[in-house]
Every structure is written in structure tokens, then in C-alpha cells.
Design an enzyme around this catalytic site. Structure first.
Site, PDB file in Angstrom:
ATOM      1  N   ASN A  22      -7.861   9.092  -1.187  1.00 35.52           N
ATOM      2  CA  ASN A  22      -8.701   9.278  -0.221  1.00 35.52           C
ATOM      3  C   ASN A  22      -8.119   9.905   1.333  1.00 35.52           C
ATOM      4  O   ASN A  22      -7.323   9.337   1.939  1.00 35.52           O
ATOM      5  CB  ASN A  22      -9.388   7.808   0.563  1.00 35.52           C
ATOM      6  CG  ASN A  22     -10.075   7.928   1.703  1.00 35.52           C
ATOM      7  OD1 ASN A  22     -10.692   9.018   1.941  1.00 35.52           O
ATOM      8  ND2 ASN A  22     -10.698   6.733   2.100  1.00 35.52           N
ATOM      9  N   TRP A  23      -8.125  11.369   1.130  1.00 38.35           N
ATOM     10  CA  TRP A  23      -7.529  12.093   2.320  1.00 38.35           C
ATOM     11  C   TRP A  23      -7.776  11.812   3.754  1.00 38.35           C
ATOM     12  O   TRP A  23      -7.356  12.306   4.830  1.00 38.35           O
ATOM     13  CB  TRP A  23      -7.583  13.450   1.913  1.00 38.35           C
ATOM     14  CG  TRP A  23      -6.684  13.967   0.873  1.00 38.35           C
ATOM     15  CD1 TRP A  23      -5.847  13.181   0.159  1.00 38.35           C
ATOM     16  CD2 TRP A  23      -6.559  15.335   0.149  1.00 38.35           C
ATOM     17  NE1 TRP A  23      -5.334  13.969  -1.034  1.00 38.35           N
ATOM     18  CE2 TRP A  23      -5.617  15.316  -0.867  1.00 38.35           C
ATOM     19  CE3 TRP A  23      -7.164  16.605   0.336  1.00 38.35           C
ATOM     20  CZ2 TRP A  23      -5.300  16.219  -1.452  1.00 38.35           C
ATOM     21  CZ3 TRP A  23      -6.728  17.814  -0.326  1.00 38.35           C
ATOM     22  CH2 TRP A  23      -5.884  17.535  -1.354  1.00 38.35           C
ATOM     23  N   LYS A  24      -9.393  11.314   3.780  1.00 40.36           N
ATOM     24  CA  LYS A  24      -9.774  11.122   5.139  1.00 40.36           C
ATOM     25  C   LYS A  24      -9.968  12.309   5.719  1.00 40.36           C
ATOM     26  O   LYS A  24     -10.035  13.445   5.092  1.00 40.36           O
ATOM     27  CB  LYS A  24      -9.163   9.866   5.929  1.00 40.36           C
ATOM     28  CG  LYS A  24      -8.821   8.545   4.855  1.00 40.36           C
ATOM     29  CD  LYS A  24      -8.687   7.410   5.714  1.00 40.36           C
ATOM     30  CE  LYS A  24      -8.224   6.264   4.539  1.00 40.36           C
ATOM     31  NZ  LYS A  24      -7.982   4.739   5.342  1.00 40.36           N
ATOM     32  N   HIS A  47     -17.217   3.505   2.744  1.00 37.99           N
ATOM     33  CA  HIS A  47     -15.853   3.005   3.111  1.00 37.99           C
ATOM     34  C   HIS A  47     -16.044   2.451   4.443  1.00 37.99           C
ATOM     35  O   HIS A  47     -16.589   2.635   5.257  1.00 37.99           O
ATOM     36  CB  HIS A  47     -15.293   4.365   3.362  1.00 37.99           C
ATOM     37  CG  HIS A  47     -13.630   4.355   3.509  1.00 37.99           C
ATOM     38  ND1 HIS A  47     -13.164   3.710   4.814  1.00 37.99           N
ATOM     39  CD2 HIS A  47     -12.653   3.997   2.873  1.00 37.99           C
ATOM     40  CE1 HIS A  47     -11.756   3.412   4.709  1.00 37.99           C
ATOM     41  NE2 HIS A  47     -11.548   3.650   3.525  1.00 37.99           N
ATOM     42  N   GLU A  89     -14.314   2.698   7.296  1.00 42.17           N
ATOM     43  CA  GLU A  89     -14.242   3.300   8.296  1.00 42.17           C
ATOM     44  C   GLU A  89     -15.939   3.926   8.399  1.00 42.17           C
ATOM     45  O   GLU A  89     -16.272   3.863   9.706  1.00 42.17           O
ATOM     46  CB  GLU A  89     -13.341   4.302   8.262  1.00 42.17           C
ATOM     47  CG  GLU A  89     -12.125   3.793   8.256  1.00 42.17           C
ATOM     48  CD  GLU A  89     -10.895   4.585   7.402  1.00 42.17           C
ATOM     49  OE1 GLU A  89     -11.155   5.690   7.077  1.00 42.17           O
ATOM     50  OE2 GLU A  89      -9.799   3.917   7.077  1.00 42.17           O
ATOM     51  N   GLU A 149     -11.791  -3.174  -0.883  1.00 42.47           N
ATOM     52  CA  GLU A 149     -10.696  -2.842   0.057  1.00 42.47           C
ATOM     53  C   GLU A 149     -10.869  -3.862   1.440  1.00 42.47           C
ATOM     54  O   GLU A 149     -11.629  -3.650   2.168  1.00 42.47           O
ATOM     55  CB  GLU A 149     -11.005  -1.322   0.747  1.00 42.47           C
ATOM     56  CG  GLU A 149     -11.005  -0.454  -0.194  1.00 42.47           C
ATOM     57  CD  GLU A 149     -10.484   1.140   0.159  1.00 42.47           C
ATOM     58  OE1 GLU A 149      -9.698   1.646  -0.090  1.00 42.47           O
ATOM     59  OE2 GLU A 149     -11.237   1.521   1.017  1.00 42.47           O
ATOM     60  N   GLY A 170      -4.647   1.061   6.006  1.00 43.32           N
ATOM     61  CA  GLY A 170      -3.591   1.496   6.927  1.00 43.32           C
ATOM     62  C   GLY A 170      -2.784   0.931   7.857  1.00 43.32           C
ATOM     63  O   GLY A 170      -2.365   1.327   8.791  1.00 43.32           O
ATOM     64  N   SER A 229      -3.524  -0.008   1.476  1.00 45.07           N
ATOM     65  CA  SER A 229      -1.906  -0.007   1.730  1.00 45.07           C
ATOM     66  C   SER A 229      -1.170  -0.105   0.232  1.00 45.07           C
ATOM     67  O   SER A 229      -0.263  -0.579  -0.064  1.00 45.07           O
ATOM     68  CB  SER A 229      -1.113  -1.218   2.630  1.00 45.07           C
ATOM     69  OG  SER A 229      -1.705  -0.814   3.943  1.00 45.07           O
ATOM     70  N   GLY A 238      -5.202   5.827   0.673  1.00 40.38           N
ATOM     71  CA  GLY A 238      -5.173   6.620   1.803  1.00 40.38           C
ATOM     72  C   GLY A 238      -3.743   7.313   2.097  1.00 40.38           C
ATOM     73  O   GLY A 238      -3.465   8.149   1.489  1.00 40.38           O
ATOM     74  N   GLY A 239      -3.121   6.649   2.807  1.00 39.14           N
ATOM     75  CA  GLY A 239      -1.838   7.122   3.512  1.00 39.14           C
ATOM     76  C   GLY A 239      -0.857   7.532   2.388  1.00 39.14           C
ATOM     77  O   GLY A 239      -0.370   8.729   2.420  1.00 39.14           O
TER      78      GLY A 239
HETATM   79  P1  PGA Z   1      -4.496   3.162   2.983  1.00 42.15           P
HETATM   80  O1  PGA Z   1      -6.292   3.578   2.957  1.00 42.15           O
HETATM   81  O2  PGA Z   1      -4.043   3.176   1.639  1.00 42.15           O
HETATM   82  O3  PGA Z   1      -3.850   4.033   4.000  1.00 42.15           O
HETATM   83  O4  PGA Z   1      -4.496   1.685   3.487  1.00 42.15           O
HETATM   84  C1  PGA Z   1      -7.081   2.955   1.886  1.00 42.15           C
HETATM   85  C2  PGA Z   1      -8.433   3.494   2.039  1.00 42.15           C
HETATM   86  O5  PGA Z   1      -8.799   3.400   3.169  1.00 42.15           O
HETATM   87  O6  PGA Z   1      -9.089   3.921   1.377  1.00 42.15           O
END
Ligand code: PGA
Length: 253
Positions: A9-11, A97, A99, A169, A175, A215, A236-237
Site C-alpha cells: 500500500n504505497w499510500k 482503509h 486512513e 489492520e 505506521g 507495521s 505500508g512503509g
Molecule cells: P504500515 O501501514 O505497514 O506502514 O503500518 C499499513 C497500512 O496502512 O496498510
């Protein structure tokens, strides 16, 4: 064996040039996926076509959208429809998601609408659920996630639900560098499967991929993915670093 998925997930990160380099670097690792394994890249809208071309015909590698709108078309300036995604060959779309729920006030009911539109356009939703820290601290995570699932998914036919991917999640792990323990992930993901089983039957539930997100890193992916009910990750990260995401793909069961 049910599908095992490593989903990036590049966001809202990367320029087009950086995105091209990152994806090329991951593809050049040339990881051969087995029939039940998939690598998915949820990229920003402007990069969907470019990244789809880069992935080309490689089997079990897919590009996903990170969102779509909950209406089919019309005067919604700046939004992107499921039909548009279909028209450029997209096969997966992340929905709900945390966010988007938090910053864009997306509700369980709206997510149900998005999921309907995605199925109508033959796109597989990657449905995200998960609780905030306050709910986890009060040990209310199971009831919280069950409600998200009931309100966004339980109107679906068994045929539709059987094509869904779920990503659990916990918001406190996204994050933050604070990963859920393997036992915490396994416990709640087993619970998620049981919620599906109660409504749709154990056979169908046992075939749904349930990813863990929050994470996931190169050094904890294998341990997390080894759990019975953890069928890969939404990342994500660590998906922004080619060598890390390569290790995460390799960690799939
Ligand atoms: P993260 O993000 O791996 O940076 O914690 C995961 C996500 O939001 O899908």
C-alpha cells in the site's frame, strides 16, 4: 490452500519516477510465485496505467487501486469510479482503509456501496477493518470488527463474499512501528473467520484470504504469516523499500 497475498500500500507517496524505479526493483528480484500466492501493489491513481504496463503478463502480480467512489458516475469532481478502474484493467481495489475512515469520514454503509460497485465491475475488494487503540485497551476489538464486517459485508451473496479479500489492520499498529504480536493477529483473524463462518458457512470462510496489516516489516513478516489465519499482509512503509518488500513477498506461506 487458500490464497496468500503480499499487498503493498504505497499510500500518497512517490513521484512517477520513484514509483517506476521501486516497482522495477521489486520485479527484477524475479520471485516466482506459486499458484496460491499473489503480489499486489496498491498505487496512487495517476500510476495505475504505468504500473500495470510494467507488471505486464507476469502471473500472480497485480496492480490495485487504493480507493474508489461509492457512486457509479456523475457530478463528483475529483472522484474515481469502479467502472473507470475496470476500464483500465484493474482487478483489485482497497476499500475502507482506516486512513479513509478517519480523514474522509467513510462509513460502514458507504463501504458497502463501494463493495457493490466493485463486484459489479469484476474488481476484488480488499476490505480493511480494525480497531483503534482505545477499543483494544478496553478489549472491545472483537465486537468492533464484527460490527464493521456486519455493516459492510453481510448484505453480500455467498458468491460475492467468496471472492473478497479481508485485511485486518489494528489502527494502533499502522505506521507506528508497533506490530500486533503474532498471537494477537492470529486470535482476531481467527475470530474474523468465525464471524464469516457463522453467516456464510465454514467452507466459504476457510477460503477467504485474511491479511494482517500494521507495521509488517521484512524481519517480522515470516513469523506473522506463519500463523494459521494470517494469509499474508497489507504493507505500508516497508513496501516503499524494494528489498524489504521482496523479503515480505518471499515470506508468504
Ligand atoms: P504500515 O501501514 O505497514 O506502514 O503500518 C499499513 C497500512 O496502512 O496498510
Amino acid at each position: 490452500m487458500r490464497k496468500q497475498i503480499a499487498a503493498a500500500n504505497w499510500k500518497m507517496n512517490l513521484t512517477a519516477q520513484q514509483a517506476e524505479t521501486l516497482l522495477n526493483d521489486v520485479l527484477q528480484a524475479n520471485i516466482q510465485l506459486s499458484d496460491n500466492q499473489e503480489a499486489i501493489f496498491a498505487v496512487p491513481f495517476p500510476y495505475l496505467v504505468m504500473t500495470s504496463k510494467l507488471v505486464g503478463e507476469r502471473s500472480n502480480y497485480f496492480i490495485a487501486a487504493q480507493n474508489c467512489y461509492h457512486q457509479p458516475s456523475g457530478a463528483f469532481t475529483g472522484e474515481v469510479s469502479a467502472e473507470m478502474l475496470k476500464s483500465i484493467g484493474i482487478k483489485y481495489c482497497v476499500v475502507g482503509h482506516s486512513e479513509r475512515r478517519e480523514y474522509f469520514d467513510e462509513t460502514n454503509a458507504q463501504l458497502a456501496e463501494k463493495i457493490n460497485l466493485l463486484f459489479k465491475n469484476d474488481i476484488t475488494p480488499i476490505f480493511c477493518c480494525g480497531e483503534p487503540l482505545s477499543v483494544r485497551e478496553a478489549e472491545g476489538q472483537n465486537a468492533y470488527v464484527e460490527k464493521q464486517i456486519q455493516e459492510s459485508l453481510f448484505h453480500l451473496s455467498a458468491d460475492e463474499l467468496g471472492r473478497l479479500v479481508i485485511a485486518y489492520e489494528p489502527i494502533w499498529a499502522i505506521g507506528t512501528g508497533k506490530t500486533a504480536s503474532t498471537a494477537q493477529a492470529q486470535d482476531i483473524q481467527q475470530f474474523v473467520r468465525s464471524v464469516i463462518a457463522k453467516k456464510y458457512g465454514a467452507d466459504l470462510a476457510s477460503n477467504i484470504p485474511i491479511l494482517y496489516g500494521g507495521s509488517v516489516k521484512a524481519n517480522n513478516a515470516a513469523e506473522l504469516f506463519a500463523s494459521e489465519d494470517v494469509d499474508g499482509g497489507l504493507v505500508g512503509g516497508a513496501s516503499l523499500v524494494a528489498k524489504d518488500f521482496v523479503e515480505i513477498i518471499k515470506a508468504l506461506k
